[in-house]
Design a protein around this motif. Sequence first.
Motif, short mmCIF file in Angstrom:
data_model
loop_
_atom_site.label_atom_id
_atom_site.label_comp_id
_atom_site.label_asym_id
_atom_site.label_seq_id
_atom_site.Cartn_x
_atom_site.Cartn_y
_atom_site.Cartn_z
N ASP A 294 59.69 55.62 41.17
CA ASP A 294 60.78 56.55 41.43
C ASP A 294 60.41 58.02 41.29
OD1 ASP A 294 60.52 56.45 38.70
OD2 ASP A 294 62.55 55.76 38.31
N LYS A 295 59.11 58.31 41.22
CA LYS A 295 58.69 59.72 41.25
C LYS A 295 57.34 59.87 41.93
CE LYS A 295 57.21 59.41 36.48
NZ LYS A 295 57.36 59.89 35.13
N LYS A 296 57.18 61.00 42.58
CA LYS A 296 55.95 61.34 43.29
C LYS A 296 54.82 61.49 42.28
CE LYS A 296 54.20 65.20 46.14
NZ LYS A 296 53.09 64.54 46.67
N VAL A 297 53.67 60.97 42.62
CA VAL A 297 52.46 61.20 41.82
C VAL A 297 51.56 62.05 42.71
CG1 VAL A 297 50.56 60.11 40.56
CG2 VAL A 297 52.80 59.03 40.56
N ILE A 298 50.66 61.43 43.44
CA ILE A 298 49.90 62.13 44.48
C ILE A 298 50.59 61.87 45.82
CG2 ILE A 298 47.71 62.22 45.73
CD1 ILE A 298 46.36 61.46 43.04
N GLY A 299 50.93 60.60 46.02
CA GLY A 299 51.69 60.20 47.21
C GLY A 299 53.15 60.07 46.86
N PRO A 300 53.97 59.76 47.85
CA PRO A 300 55.41 59.68 47.61
C PRO A 300 55.81 58.53 46.70
CG PRO A 300 54.88 58.77 49.75
CD PRO A 300 53.61 59.37 49.22
N ALA A 301 56.97 58.70 46.08
CA ALA A 301 57.55 57.61 45.28
C ALA A 301 57.91 56.46 46.21
CB ALA A 301 58.80 58.11 44.56
N PHE A 302 57.74 55.25 45.74
CA PHE A 302 58.08 54.08 46.55
C PHE A 302 59.55 54.12 46.99
CE2 PHE A 302 54.60 51.26 44.47
CZ PHE A 302 53.66 51.76 45.35
N LYS A 303 60.44 54.58 46.12
CA LYS A 303 61.86 54.65 46.48
C LYS A 303 62.09 55.65 47.62
CE LYS A 303 63.97 52.86 42.32
NZ LYS A 303 64.93 53.08 41.23
N ASP A 304 61.30 56.72 47.66
CA ASP A 304 61.41 57.68 48.75
C ASP A 304 60.93 57.07 50.07
OD1 ASP A 304 62.47 59.59 47.04
OD2 ASP A 304 60.54 60.58 46.70
N VAL A 305 59.88 56.27 49.98
CA VAL A 305 59.38 55.57 51.18
C VAL A 305 60.46 54.61 51.69
CG1 VAL A 305 57.64 53.97 52.07
CG2 VAL A 305 56.96 55.80 50.49
N ALA A 306 61.06 53.87 50.78
CA ALA A 306 62.11 52.92 51.16
C ALA A 306 63.28 53.64 51.82
CB ALA A 306 62.58 52.15 49.93
N LYS A 307 63.64 54.79 51.26
CA LYS A 307 64.75 55.56 51.81
C LYS A 307 64.43 56.08 53.21
CE LYS A 307 67.72 59.46 50.59
NZ LYS A 307 67.96 60.49 49.57
N LYS A 308 63.22 56.58 53.39
CA LYS A 308 62.80 57.14 54.68
C LYS A 308 62.80 56.08 55.78
CE LYS A 308 59.10 59.70 56.91
NZ LYS A 308 59.16 61.15 56.83
N TYR A 309 62.39 54.85 55.45
CA TYR A 309 62.25 53.80 56.46
C TYR A 309 63.43 52.83 56.50
CZ TYR A 309 57.63 55.62 57.25
OH TYR A 309 56.59 56.45 57.58
N LYS A 310 64.49 53.14 55.76
CA LYS A 310 65.67 52.27 55.75
C LYS A 310 66.22 52.14 57.18
CE LYS A 310 70.21 51.62 53.73
NZ LYS A 310 71.19 52.11 52.77
N GLY A 311 66.46 50.90 57.58
CA GLY A 311 67.02 50.64 58.90
C GLY A 311 66.00 50.62 60.02
N ASN A 312 64.75 50.90 59.74
CA ASN A 312 63.70 50.88 60.76
C ASN A 312 63.18 49.45 60.89
OD1 ASN A 312 61.26 51.01 62.22
ND2 ASN A 312 60.76 53.04 61.42
N ALA A 313 63.47 48.82 62.00
CA ALA A 313 63.08 47.42 62.21
C ALA A 313 61.57 47.23 62.24
CB ALA A 313 63.70 46.90 63.50
N ASP A 314 60.83 48.28 62.53
CA ASP A 314 59.37 48.20 62.61
C ASP A 314 58.68 48.65 61.32
OD1 ASP A 314 59.52 47.39 65.31
OD2 ASP A 314 59.68 49.48 65.96
#
Length: 108
Positions: A44-64
């Motif tokens: 749930d927080k950025k280290v070097i790369g994005p937080a996993f929760k941010d990745v999930a939020k960005k790709y929510k609803g993307n079938a691919d």
Amino acid sequence: MKLTLSSILASCALLALPAVSAIAAESGADLTKKNNCMSCHGVDKKVIGPAFKDVAKKYKGNADAVALLSKKVKDGGSGVWGPIPMSPNKAVSDADIKVMVEYVLALN
């Protein structure tokens, strides 16, 4: 004792249970730790790369999303989350990558 086909099959099934549980797939969370993903990502927080929760939020609803992110994990890349590149993970199996990506996407 009279042996029937059903009693033999039932006995075989019971004998197979320990083998099945011994080879059960690791969870996505376990695999992210085992494959050093947590060195660069937090849940749930950025280290070097994005937080996993941010990745999930960005790709929510993307079938691919699973295919897209699996390829990104395998091949590495840069530019989506900033200039720092993500290293490729060629040694990680496609099956393990899929489990990890599905885990990340489920955090949304």
